[in-house]
Design an enzyme around this catalytic site. Structure first.
Site, PDB file in Angstrom:
ATOM      1  N   SER A 162       0.855  -1.180   0.000  1.00 36.71           N
ATOM      2  CA  SER A 162       0.000   0.000   0.000  1.00 36.71           C
ATOM      3  C   SER A 162       0.895   1.236   0.000  1.00 36.71           C
ATOM      4  O   SER A 162       2.125   1.120   0.046  1.00 36.71           O
ATOM      5  CB  SER A 162      -0.894   0.002   1.241  1.00 36.71           C
ATOM      6  OG  SER A 162      -0.091   0.322   2.363  1.00 36.71           O
ATOM      7  N   LYS A 163       0.261   2.398   0.005  1.00 44.99           N
ATOM      8  CA  LYS A 163       1.019   3.654  -0.056  1.00 44.99           C
ATOM      9  C   LYS A 163       2.023   3.777   1.095  1.00 44.99           C
ATOM     10  O   LYS A 163       3.021   4.461   0.972  1.00 44.99           O
ATOM     11  CB  LYS A 163       0.054   4.841  -0.035  1.00 44.99           C
ATOM     12  CG  LYS A 163      -0.773   4.897  -1.303  1.00 44.99           C
ATOM     13  CD  LYS A 163      -1.280   6.310  -1.570  1.00 44.99           C
ATOM     14  CE  LYS A 163      -1.925   6.417  -2.936  1.00 44.99           C
ATOM     15  NZ  LYS A 163      -3.324   5.965  -2.957  1.00 44.99           N
TER      16      LYS A 163
END
Ligand code: GLU
Length: 480
Positions: free
Chosen positions: A253-254
Site C-alpha cells: 500500500s502507499k
C-alpha cells in the site's frame, strides 16, 4: 496449447495504474504473446462515483509507456466491443432480463434502509448476512405492476444452494462451500451492473479463454461461476496471482512508498526494468535469470511457473534491476533518455554532447536510475570539499601538497591559454611529471591526484573523470 488464448486486462479507472495492476497487465500480455493469442483491454468504469476519464487516460498512457500492447481496446476496437463497460449497459440489461425470465434472477424493490435493517437483524441474531428473500415472493404480474408504477428495482441473482469447485492454475483446486453467498445484486436499481456480473457477461461475450488476475478476486470467483452456470456457459480458466506485499509482509500500500507506475516513471525508472522486476514478482524464469526483456521472456512464458506465495515488492531489488537495464543501454539511448531527467538548471546542460555522453557513461556504475546522475553532475562543478577520514589522510601527506601546488600552477597556465578542460595527453604529462620529477608513486600519486582534482577519496576512473572536471574547479579545489 491447442487453442489461441484470448486474455484481458480489465482495470477500473479509479486511480493511477497501480504496480499490481501493471503486473497483471504484463502477465496477460506475455501469455498472449507467448501463445500467439489476443490481448484485450477492457475498461471497467461502472463505478461512476470513483471512475474518471483522467484515471482511464493515466492507465492507458502508462500501459503504453510499459510497451504493453493491445490487439483490442477502446482505442482499437475489435469485433466484440464496445470495450468500455459504461458503453455496454444495454448488453448487461438484456442478459439480466433473460435470467429473470428463466426464474434465475428476480427484481428486488427493497430500499437501502430496509436492506440495512435486515443486515442489522442478521448480525444481531447471528445469522448469515444474506438477503432474506423478501422480493422473491412477488409474482411476475406484481413485478410488472410495480415497474409500471415507476418503482425502481435492482435485479438479484437467485443463488443455487450447492458448492462450487474449480481448478485455478496458480492455486490448484479451490472449493467454495454452499451458503457462502446469498442472493446478490447483478444490476443496481440505477441500471448499472455490479462487477461480478458485468465481468462474466463481458468475459463470455468477448470469448475470453483465460482470466489472470489478482488474488483479491478469488472470493468473487464463486459468484462468477454461478453466473456462468446459469447462462449454460463454460467458464474461462482462472489463475489468481499471488498477492504483492511489502517488506513487512503486509499487503502493498502507499505506506510502503510509491505504488503507482506514474511515480516510478516520473522518478526516472525504465519501463523495461519495471516489466522485468514485476515479472519476477510471482513468476520465475526457467533459466533462473533475473535480468531480461519482455521480448526475451515471451519465449519462456508458461502458466506452470507462477508461485502461490505472496511476492515481496523490494525497492532495493527493483533499483538493482533498473541499474542493470540502465547499464545495458547504448550510448545514444542513454544520452537521450538520461538528459530528460537531469535538472534544467544543472551545469550538465551547459556542456557539449561529447562531455555529456562521457559523463553518463563514466557514472553508469554509480547510478541505478537517471535521477541519480543529478548529484554527480552537481558534484563535478561544485567545489565543496568533502570531509572524511580517507580524504583527511590524503590531504595530510606531504606529497599531496606538492601535487596540489603543481596541479594549481599547471591548471592556471592552461586556463590562461583559454583552455577549459584537460585532454588525455595533458593529464598524462602531469602524471609523468609527478612520477619522474617529483618522485611521487603508487597510492601517493593516484590517491593524491584524485584528492586534489576531485576533492574525493574515491570515484570512477580518474583518467576519465579528470577530463570532465573544469580546470577552473581543479585550480581552486584545494589550497593546502
Ligand atoms: N475491474 C476489476 C479490477 O480492476 C477487474 C478484475 C478482473 O480481472 O476480473 O480489479
Amino acid at each position: 496449447m491447442s487453442i489461441k488464448p484470448r486474455v484481458r486486462f480489465a482495470p477500473s479507472p479509479t486511480g493511477f495504474l497501480h504496480i499490481g495492476g501493471a503486473r497483471t497487465a504484463l502477465y496477460n500480455y506475455l501469455f498472449a504473446k507467448a501463445y500467439g493469442g489476443t490481448n484485450i483491454l477492457r475498461i471497467e468504469d461502472t463505478d461512476l462515483g470513483r471512475s474518471t476519464p483522467e484515471y482511464e487516460q493515466n492507465v492507458i498512457n502508462e500501459l503504453k509507456w510499459l510497451g504493453i500492447e493491445y490487439d483490442e481496446s477502446p482505442e482499437r476496437p475489435g469485433e466484440v466491443g464496445p470495450y468500455r463497460q459504461s458503453d455496454r449497459l444495454h448488453i448487461y440489461k438484456k442478459y439480466a432480463l433473460d435470467l429473470v425470465e428463466q426464474g434465475k434472477a428476480f427484481y428486488c424493490f427493497c430500499t437501502d434502509e430496509e436492506l440495512e435493517a435486515k443486515r442489522q437483524y442478521a448480525a444481531d441474531n447471528n445469522l448469515a448476512p444474506h438477503y432474506d428473500g423478501t422480493c422473491k415472493k412477488f409474482s411476475k404480474k406484481e413485478v410488472e405492476e410495480k415497474l409500471a408504477k415507476g418503482e425502481k428495482g435492482a435485479i438479484r441473482f437467485s443463488v443455487p444452494s450447492r458448492s462450487y469447485t474449480f481448478n485455478d492454475f496458480v492455486r490448484g483446486e479451490v472449493t467454495f462451500e454452499s451458503g457462502v453467498v446469498g442472493d446478490f445484486v447483478i444490476i443496481r436499481a440505477n441500471g448499472l451492473p455490479i462487477y461480478n456480473y458485468g465481468c462474466v457477461i463481458d468475459d463470455w461475450q468477448m470469448k475470453i479463454t483465460h482470466v489472470l488476475r489478482a488474488e483479491d478476486h478469488l472470493p468473487n470467483t464463486v459468484r462468477q461461476l454461478m453466473l456462468y452456470e446459469a447462462f449454460g456457459v463454460t467458464p474461462p480458466i482462472f489463475g489468481h496471482l499471488s498477492l504483492l506485499i511489502g517488506n513487512d509482509r503486509q499487503k502493498l500500500s502507499k505506506r510502503h512508498g510509491a505504488t503507482s507506475v506514474t511515480q516510478y516513471r516520473e522518478s526516472s525508472y525504465l519501463p523495461e526494468a519495471m516489466n522485468n522486476y514485476l515479472c519476477l514478482l510471482g513468476w520465475s524464469h526457467p533459466n533462473e535469470t533475473d535480468i531480461f526483456t519482455k521480448e526475451e521472456v515471451t519465449k519462456h512464458f508458461t502458466l506452470d511457473r507462477f508461485t502461490k506465495s505472496p511476492a515481496v515488492f523490494d525497492l532495493e531489488k527493483f533499483r538493482w534491476v533498473n541499474g542493470q537495464h540502465l547499464r545495458g543501454l547504448d550510448g545514444i539511448t542513454l544520452h537521450q533518455e538520461a538528459s530528460k531527467f537531469i535538472n534544467k538548471d544543472s551545469p550538465y546542460h551547459a556542456q557539449n554532447e561529447v562531455w555529456q555522453k562521457e559523463f553518463l557513461d563514466l557514472f553508469k556504475i554509480k547510478v541505478d536510475f537517471f535521477n541519480e546522475y543529478n548529484a554527480h553532475a552537481t558534484d563535478i562543478f561544485n567545489p565543496t570539499r568533502q570531509e572524511n577520514e580517507g580524504l583527511k589522510e590524503i590531504y595530510g601527506w606531504e606529497s599531496t601538497a606538492t601535487i596540489a601546488k603543481f596541479v594549481k600552477d599547471e591548471a592556471e597556465k592552461l586556463i590562461g591559454q583559454g583552455i577549459s578542460f584537460l585532454n588525455a595527453e595533458q593529464f598524462k604529462s602531469w602524471e609523468d611529471h609527478l612520477k619522474i620529477e617529483k618522485k611521487i608513486k603508487g597510492k601517493f600519486l593516484f590517491k593524491g591526484l584524485r584528492g586534489v582534482i576531485t576533492g574525493k577519496d574515491e570515484g570512477p576512473d580518474l583518467h576519465r573523470l579528470a577530463l570532465l572536471t573544469p580546470l577552473k574547479i581543479i585550480s581552486g579545489r584545494i589550497d593546502l
